[in-house]
Design an enzyme around this catalytic site. Structure first.
Site, PDB file in Angstrom:
ATOM      1  N   PRO A   1       0.768  -1.242   0.000  1.00  0.00           N
ATOM      2  CA  PRO A   1       0.000   0.000   0.000  1.00  0.00           C
ATOM      3  C   PRO A   1       0.803   1.298   0.000  1.00  0.00           C
ATOM      4  CG  PRO A   1       0.045  -0.921   2.193  1.00  0.00           C
ATOM      5  CD  PRO A   1       0.748  -1.904   1.298  1.00  0.00           C
ATOM      6  N   CYS A   2       1.460   1.587  -1.113  1.00  0.00           N
ATOM      7  CA  CYS A   2       2.203   2.839  -1.217  1.00  0.00           C
ATOM      8  C   CYS A   2       1.270   4.049  -1.188  1.00  0.00           C
ATOM      9  CB  CYS A   2       3.100   2.844  -2.445  1.00  0.00           C
ATOM     10  SG  CYS A   2       2.261   2.499  -3.984  1.00  0.00           S
ATOM     11  N   HIS A   3      -0.020   3.834  -1.443  1.00  0.00           N
ATOM     12  CA  HIS A   3      -0.979   4.938  -1.378  1.00  0.00           C
ATOM     13  C   HIS A   3      -1.139   5.466   0.046  1.00  0.00           C
ATOM     14  CE1 HIS A   3      -3.454   1.338  -0.627  1.00  0.00           C
ATOM     15  NE2 HIS A   3      -4.214   2.131   0.119  1.00  0.00           N
TER      16      HIS A   3
END
Length: 158
Positions: free
Chosen positions: A123-125
């Site tokens: 989850p780089c978001h």
């Protein structure tokens, strides 16, 4: 690992492409609907598609998928750190740099996040600027905002 299989998922924020081999998912990204190549799916890419579908419906918070992202040791350390950010929470790039014990590598952490080949599941978001503002996202900042809204409040309107 060469991605031999592909599944596509239409989501409220665009088409998600899932690529994998026999044993692991290698890529998850957003594509233009007509950009997919003709590749068969397999049980693993179908499983990833189902888990992502559940996530987009607000019914899944964690993923149970074997992953095989190719990158440098530094990139893989950054991507592993991303997976420790709980659903619905965010961290700054500086906090991520601290987590991997590279305090001065904030920009390099940002670059590694930008190179993350497995969106959403890794989850780089969930990484934002130190000032709390949304910063770059390979899928576009609008998608990042939508994903964070999903995780904070449930399925958002477009």
């Amino acid at each position: 690992m060469t991605a031999r299989y592909q599944s596509l998922l239409d989501t409220p924020i665009g088409t998600v492409r899932i690529l994998g081999g026999d044993d692991a998912i290698t890529h998850i990204d957003f594509i233009d609907a007509g950009a997919a190549s003709a590749q068969p799916d397999n049980a693993l890419t179908r499983l990833a598609r189902q888990q992502l579908s559940d996530y987009f419906a607000g019914q899944r918070r964690t993923f149970e998928l074997p992953l095989a992202a190719e990158g440098t040791d530094f990139q893989r350390a950054c991507w592993q750190a991303l997976q420790t950010i709980p659903y619905g929470e965010t961290r700054s790039y500086a906090e991520q740099a601290k987590l991997i014990q590279r305090l001065k590598a904030v920009r390099a952490v940002g670059a590694a996040n930008g190179a993350n080949p497995i969106a959403i599941v890794v989850p780089c978001h969930r990484v934002i600027g130190k000032d709390g503002k949304l910063t770059g996202y390979a899928g576009g900042v609008e998608r990042k905002a939508w994903l964070l809204a999903l995780e904070r409040r449930g399925v958002p309107a477009l």
